[in-house]
Design a protein around this motif. Structure first.
Motif, PDB file in Angstrom:
ATOM      1  N   PHE A   1       0.818  -1.223   0.000  1.00 40.20           N
ATOM      2  CA  PHE A   1       0.000   0.000   0.000  1.00 40.20           C
ATOM      3  C   PHE A   1       0.845   1.264   0.000  1.00 40.20           C
ATOM      4  CE2 PHE A   1       0.469  -1.819   4.263  1.00 40.20           C
ATOM      5  CZ  PHE A   1       1.171  -0.813   4.904  1.00 40.20           C
ATOM      6  N   ASN A   2       2.170   1.115  -0.106  1.00 41.47           N
ATOM      7  CA  ASN A   2       3.093   2.253  -0.038  1.00 41.47           C
ATOM      8  C   ASN A   2       3.947   2.318  -1.306  1.00 41.47           C
ATOM      9  OD1 ASN A   2       4.818   4.315   0.728  1.00 41.47           O
ATOM     10  ND2 ASN A   2       5.351   3.426   2.699  1.00 41.47           N
ATOM     11  N   PRO A   3       3.346   2.709  -2.447  1.00 38.21           N
ATOM     12  CA  PRO A   3       4.071   2.695  -3.723  1.00 38.21           C
ATOM     13  C   PRO A   3       5.292   3.612  -3.749  1.00 38.21           C
ATOM     14  CG  PRO A   3       1.967   3.846  -3.945  1.00 38.21           C
ATOM     15  CD  PRO A   3       1.946   3.176  -2.604  1.00 38.21           C
ATOM     16  N   LYS A   4       5.267   4.706  -2.997  1.00 36.04           N
ATOM     17  CA  LYS A   4       6.420   5.608  -2.985  1.00 36.04           C
ATOM     18  C   LYS A   4       7.648   4.911  -2.408  1.00 36.04           C
ATOM     19  CE  LYS A   4       3.931  10.030  -2.670  1.00 36.04           C
ATOM     20  NZ  LYS A   4       3.692  11.239  -1.824  1.00 36.04           N
ATOM     21  N   MET A   5       7.463   4.180  -1.314  1.00 38.26           N
ATOM     22  CA  MET A   5       8.580   3.482  -0.700  1.00 38.26           C
ATOM     23  C   MET A   5       9.048   2.326  -1.588  1.00 38.26           C
ATOM     24  SD  MET A   5      10.808   3.323   1.647  1.00 38.26           S
ATOM     25  CE  MET A   5      10.197   4.504   2.858  1.00 38.26           C
ATOM     26  N   ILE A   6       8.113   1.647  -2.237  1.00 35.20           N
ATOM     27  CA  ILE A   6       8.483   0.567  -3.154  1.00 35.20           C
ATOM     28  C   ILE A   6       9.362   1.106  -4.267  1.00 35.20           C
ATOM     29  CG2 ILE A   6       7.583  -1.056  -4.869  1.00 35.20           C
ATOM     30  CD1 ILE A   6       5.115  -1.384  -3.053  1.00 35.20           C
ATOM     31  N   HIS A   7       8.957   2.240  -4.853  1.00 32.15           N
ATOM     32  CA  HIS A   7       9.743   2.851  -5.929  1.00 32.15           C
ATOM     33  C   HIS A   7      11.123   3.267  -5.433  1.00 32.15           C
ATOM     34  CE1 HIS A   7      10.735   5.211  -9.474  1.00 32.15           C
ATOM     35  NE2 HIS A   7      11.005   6.232  -8.672  1.00 32.15           N
ATOM     36  N   LEU A   8      11.167   3.836  -4.242  1.00 35.10           N
ATOM     37  CA  LEU A   8      12.435   4.284  -3.667  1.00 35.10           C
ATOM     38  C   LEU A   8      13.394   3.112  -3.503  1.00 35.10           C
ATOM     39  CD1 LEU A   8      14.136   6.488  -2.140  1.00 35.10           C
ATOM     40  CD2 LEU A   8      13.008   5.686  -0.055  1.00 35.10           C
ATOM     41  N   VAL A   9      12.901   2.020  -2.962  1.00 36.21           N
ATOM     42  CA  VAL A   9      13.748   0.861  -2.702  1.00 36.21           C
ATOM     43  C   VAL A   9      14.166   0.174  -3.996  1.00 36.21           C
ATOM     44  CG1 VAL A   9      13.777  -1.445  -1.653  1.00 36.21           C
ATOM     45  CG2 VAL A   9      12.836   0.485  -0.385  1.00 36.21           C
ATOM     46  N   GLU A  10      13.231   0.018  -4.919  1.00 32.34           N
ATOM     47  CA  GLU A  10      13.554  -0.675  -6.162  1.00 32.34           C
ATOM     48  C   GLU A  10      14.488   0.134  -7.045  1.00 32.34           C
ATOM     49  OE1 GLU A  10       9.833  -1.843  -7.934  1.00 32.34           O
ATOM     50  OE2 GLU A  10       9.618  -3.571  -6.568  1.00 32.34           O
ATOM     51  N   SER A  11      14.390   1.456  -7.002  1.00 31.44           N
ATOM     52  CA  SER A  11      15.280   2.290  -7.817  1.00 31.44           C
ATOM     53  C   SER A  11      16.704   2.275  -7.295  1.00 31.44           C
ATOM     54  CB  SER A  11      14.756   3.725  -7.876  1.00 31.44           C
ATOM     55  OG  SER A  11      14.750   4.330  -6.594  1.00 31.44           O
ATOM     56  N   LEU A  12      16.899   1.757  -6.084  1.00 35.61           N
ATOM     57  CA  LEU A  12      18.238   1.633  -5.522  1.00 35.61           C
ATOM     58  C   LEU A  12      19.003   0.487  -6.166  1.00 35.61           C
ATOM     59  CD1 LEU A  12      20.222   2.650  -3.307  1.00 35.61           C
ATOM     60  CD2 LEU A  12      19.080   1.106  -1.710  1.00 35.61           C
ATOM     61  N   GLY A  13      18.276  -0.399  -6.877  1.00 31.02           N
ATOM     62  CA  GLY A  13      18.924  -1.547  -7.504  1.00 31.02           C
ATOM     63  C   GLY A  13      18.842  -2.793  -6.648  1.00 31.02           C
TER      64      GLY A  13
ATOM     65  N   GLN B   1     -19.566 -13.016   5.705  1.00 29.08           N
ATOM     66  CA  GLN B   1     -19.012 -13.129   4.353  1.00 29.08           C
ATOM     67  C   GLN B   1     -19.857 -12.424   3.297  1.00 29.08           C
ATOM     68  OE1 GLN B   1     -15.909 -15.377   3.246  1.00 29.08           O
ATOM     69  NE2 GLN B   1     -15.637 -14.156   5.102  1.00 29.08           N
ATOM     70  N   THR B   2     -21.035 -11.906   3.675  1.00 26.97           N
ATOM     71  CA  THR B   2     -21.847 -11.170   2.708  1.00 26.97           C
ATOM     72  C   THR B   2     -21.392  -9.719   2.591  1.00 26.97           C
ATOM     73  OG1 THR B   2     -23.515 -10.477   4.343  1.00 26.97           O
ATOM     74  CG2 THR B   2     -23.818 -12.626   3.278  1.00 26.97           C
ATOM     75  N   LYS B   3     -20.564  -9.263   3.527  1.00 23.76           N
ATOM     76  CA  LYS B   3     -20.095  -7.880   3.492  1.00 23.76           C
ATOM     77  C   LYS B   3     -18.971  -7.726   2.467  1.00 23.76           C
ATOM     78  CE  LYS B   3     -21.389  -6.411   8.148  1.00 23.76           C
ATOM     79  NZ  LYS B   3     -20.939  -5.795   9.420  1.00 23.76           N
ATOM     80  N   GLU B   4     -18.848  -6.513   1.950  1.00 23.51           N
ATOM     81  CA  GLU B   4     -17.831  -6.237   0.930  1.00 23.51           C
ATOM     82  C   GLU B   4     -16.434  -6.245   1.547  1.00 23.51           C
ATOM     83  OE1 GLU B   4     -16.532  -2.734  -2.271  1.00 23.51           O
ATOM     84  OE2 GLU B   4     -18.151  -2.386  -0.812  1.00 23.51           O
ATOM     85  N   PHE B   5     -15.528  -6.971   0.898  1.00 18.85           N
ATOM     86  CA  PHE B   5     -14.141  -7.006   1.351  1.00 18.85           C
ATOM     87  C   PHE B   5     -13.377  -5.857   0.700  1.00 18.85           C
ATOM     88  CE2 PHE B   5      -9.692  -8.156   0.746  1.00 18.85           C
ATOM     89  CZ  PHE B   5      -9.325  -8.515   2.032  1.00 18.85           C
ATOM     90  N   LYS B   6     -12.654  -5.080   1.509  1.00 25.27           N
ATOM     91  CA  LYS B   6     -11.892  -3.944   0.992  1.00 25.27           C
ATOM     92  C   LYS B   6     -10.423  -4.091   1.368  1.00 25.27           C
ATOM     93  CE  LYS B   6     -15.836  -0.784   1.488  1.00 25.27           C
ATOM     94  NZ  LYS B   6     -16.332   0.462   2.134  1.00 25.27           N
ATOM     95  N   PRO B   7      -9.535  -4.190   0.371  1.00 30.43           N
ATOM     96  CA  PRO B   7      -8.103  -4.273   0.666  1.00 30.43           C
ATOM     97  C   PRO B   7      -7.621  -2.984   1.315  1.00 30.43           C
ATOM     98  CG  PRO B   7      -8.564  -4.929  -1.606  1.00 30.43           C
ATOM     99  CD  PRO B   7      -9.807  -4.299  -1.067  1.00 30.43           C
ATOM    100  N   HIS B   8      -6.434  -3.039   1.884  1.00 32.17           N
ATOM    101  CA  HIS B   8      -5.831  -1.872   2.533  1.00 32.17           C
ATOM    102  C   HIS B   8      -5.719  -0.722   1.526  1.00 32.17           C
ATOM    103  CE1 HIS B   8      -2.960   0.683   4.618  1.00 32.17           C
ATOM    104  NE2 HIS B   8      -2.986  -0.102   5.672  1.00 32.17           N
ATOM    105  N   PRO B   9      -6.146   0.476   1.876  1.00 36.11           N
ATOM    106  CA  PRO B   9      -6.055   1.612   0.947  1.00 36.11           C
ATOM    107  C   PRO B   9      -4.611   1.995   0.661  1.00 36.11           C
ATOM    108  CG  PRO B   9      -6.723   2.354   3.143  1.00 36.11           C
ATOM    109  CD  PRO B   9      -6.762   0.860   3.169  1.00 36.11           C
ATOM    110  N   ILE B  10      -4.379   2.500  -0.536  1.00 39.02           N
ATOM    111  CA  ILE B  10      -3.046   2.952  -0.941  1.00 39.02           C
ATOM    112  C   ILE B  10      -2.719   4.269  -0.236  1.00 39.02           C
ATOM    113  CG2 ILE B  10      -1.621   3.694  -2.881  1.00 39.02           C
ATOM    114  CD1 ILE B  10      -2.273   0.733  -2.916  1.00 39.02           C
ATOM    115  N   ILE B  11      -1.490   4.400   0.239  1.00 39.13           N
ATOM    116  CA  ILE B  11      -1.038   5.646   0.859  1.00 39.13           C
ATOM    117  C   ILE B  11      -0.577   6.594  -0.238  1.00 39.13           C
ATOM    118  CG2 ILE B  11       0.693   6.686   2.371  1.00 39.13           C
ATOM    119  CD1 ILE B  11       0.736   4.112   3.936  1.00 39.13           C
ATOM    120  N   ASP B  12      -1.079   7.797  -0.236  1.00 33.68           N
ATOM    121  CA  ASP B  12      -0.669   8.797  -1.236  1.00 33.68           C
ATOM    122  C   ASP B  12       0.751   9.285  -0.962  1.00 33.68           C
ATOM    123  OD1 ASP B  12      -3.155   8.683  -2.482  1.00 33.68           O
ATOM    124  OD2 ASP B  12      -4.004  10.198  -1.151  1.00 33.68           O
TER     125      ASP B  12
END
Length: 387
Positions: A348-360, A376-387
Motif C-alpha cells: 500500500f506504499n508505492p512511494k517506498m516501493i519505488h524508492l527501494v527498487e530504484s536503488l537496484g 461473508q456477505t459484506k464487501e471485502f476492501k483491501p488496505h487503501p493505498i497511501i498517497d
C-alpha cells in the motif's frame, strides 16, 4: 481431536515445541527464542494487554500429540478503527491438514466474536508490526530475527478457509558493496550542496537524544496513516534500550535540516545469522557466551533495515537518497557486512516501493497479511493505498 487452552507449563512447552516437529526437515528454518514468543503473552512485558486480551490454544490428536496451535487477540482501540471491528490471529502452526487448520481458525473466530470483533487479520502479532507479521508466500529462505517463517502449504490453509489478501509485505536485498545508482547519486549531491543539510550516525553515548529525534520524525512521518497513535517519549526510549545490546552505531543514521531531525534510517545486525548456530530456542548463560563468541568472530555478515522515515515536508526532495548515500559512504569501507535486507515494505506504499527498487535491490520475499470477515456477505476492501 481436542483443542485446549495454553494455561500451564506443560502446554507452554507443547506450544513452543510444536514447530520443532513441523520444521524438522526444513534447513532454512531458524528457531525463534522461546523468550521472544513468551514475551508476547506476558502481561507484565506486553503493554498491549492494557487495551486488549490474548489467548492461545493447542490441538491434540487422538494419541495426545500436539499437531496445531494458534493465538487470538484484540485491541479495544485499534481494533475498532476499521469498518468492521477487527482482531487478530497469529503464531499459527499446523501439520498439512485443512481440517485441523479450520478447527483452529473456527476456535479463534468464535472467541473474537464473543469479544465484539467482526473480522480477524492473520497471521499477525499482539504487538508492533515489526515482529511476527504476515504469512510468507514467496522466498522461503532463512528468516530475519523475529520474522514469521512457514511452510508453503500454509497459504492454502489460510485461503481455503476464506482469508483474503488485505495487503502484502515485500522484502528486498541489497549487496552492501554495490555502487549506489547514478540516480541516487545525483539526488544526493543536490542535497549535499546545501549547507543547511547534514547527516550523522547514532552515538550510543547520546542514546537519549537520538530516541527523542526518532520519536519526533516517526510521529511526523506516520501521522496521517489510518489508526496512527503518536509515540510517547517512554516508548521511544524503550525501543532504543531494547535494541541497544545489538545495535551497531555505524548503521543507524539521521538526517537534519538546520540541525533539526527530518529523517532516519535504522539498520541492525541480523542476529538470526548467529542464532542459527545456537538454534535451541534458549538464551541461558551458555548460549549468551556462545552468542558473544560468534558475534566476535564476525559470523553476522548481514544487516536488516528496521525502519525508514522522512517527515512529509522533505519527502520527494532527495533526502531519501541523501541519507542512504551518506550511510553507504560510511559503511561500505568498514567491510563489516555483505548484505542489507530491507524488510516490511507494504504493498500500500508505492512511494517506498519505488524508492527501494530504484536503488537496484532484488525482491527476495513476499508475505501476506490476510483478513477474514465473519459476515461473508459484506464487501471485502483491501488496505487503501497511501498517497
Amino acid at each position: 481431536m481436542i483443542i485446549e487452552e495454553v494455561n500451564n507449563d506443560q502446554k507452554v512447552k507443547d506450544f513452543l515445541g510444536l514447530p520443532v516437529m513441523i520444521y524438522k526437515n526444513d534447513d532454512q528454518w531458524i528457531r525463534p527464542l522461546d523468550k521472544d514468543i513468551e514475551a508476547v503473552f506476558d502481561h507484565k512485558k506486553n503493554k498491549f494487554f492494557r487495551q486488549g486480551e490474548a489467548v492461545r490454544w493447542i490441538i491434540y490428536n487422538e494419541k495426545g500429540k500436539a499437531c496445531g496451535r494458534i493465538a487470538a487477540f484484540y485491541n479495544r482501540k485499534s481494533g475498532k478503527g476499521f469498518e468492521q471491528p477487527t482482531g487478530g490471529v497469529g503464531f499459527f502452526e499446523s501439520i498439512n491438514d485443512q481440517n485441523i487448520a479450520n478447527r483452529l481458525f473456527d476456535h479463534a473466530k468464535s472467541w473474537l466474536e464473543q469479544k465484539g470483533m467482526e473480522a480477524m487479520d492473520g497471521p499477525v502479532n499482539f504487538g508492533e508490526k515489526d515482529r511476527w507479521w504476515g504469512l510468507l508466500i514467496n522466498g522461503f529462505t532463512e528468516p530475519v530475527y523475529c520474522m514469521n517463517y512457514n511452510p508453503p502449504y500454509y497459504q492454502q490453509l489460510f485461503e481455503n478457509y476464506g482469508f483474503r489478501n488485505f495487503y502484502e509485505q515485500y522484502y528486498y536485498n541489497y549487496p552492501v558493496k554495490q555502487v549506489i545508482t547514478d540516480k541516487y547519486q545525483e539526488r544526493s549531491q543536490r542535497i549535499e550542496k546545501d549547507p543547511d543539510y547534514s547527516a550523522a550516525h547514532l552515538k550510543k553515548s547520546e542514546i537519549d537524544k537520538y530516541a527523542e529525534q526518532f520519536r519526533e520524525v516517526y510521529n511526523k512521518s506516520w501521522g496521517k496513516h489510518a489508526g496512527f497513535k503518536p509515540m510517547a517519549k517512554e516508548q521511544a526510549m524503550s525501543i532504543m534500550k531494547t535494541i541497544k545490546p545489538i545495535m551497531d552505531e555505524d548503521i543507524i543514521w539521521f538526517a537534519y535540516y538546520k540541525n533539526e531531525p527530518i529523517a532516519f534510517f535504522i539498520m541492525l545486525p541480523e542476529i538470526n545469522q548467529i542464532f542459527k548456530h545456537i538454534n535451541n530456542g534458549k538464551l541461558r548463560w551458555i548460549e549468551m557466551l556462545r552468542f558473544a563468541w560468534l558475534k566476535y568472530r564476525g559470523v553476522c555478515r548481514k544487516m536488516f533495515g528496521v525502519v525508514f522515515g522522512v517527515i512529509p515536508e522533505f519527502q520527494g526532495k532527495g533526502v531519501e537518497s541523501y541519507i542512504i548515500n551518506e550511510a553507504a559512504k560510511h559503511v561500505q569501507p568498514l567491510n563489516r557486512y555483505d548484505d542489507l535486507e530491507m524488510t516490511w515494505i507494504g504493498s500500500f506504499n508505492p512511494k517506498m516501493i519505488h524508492l527501494v527498487e530504484s536503488l537496484g535491490t532484488e525482491k527476495t520475499r513476499v508475505a501476506v497479511t490476510y483478513r477474514y470477515l465473519f459476515d461473508q456477505t459484506k464487501e471485502f476492501k483491501p488496505h487503501p493505498i497511501i498517497d
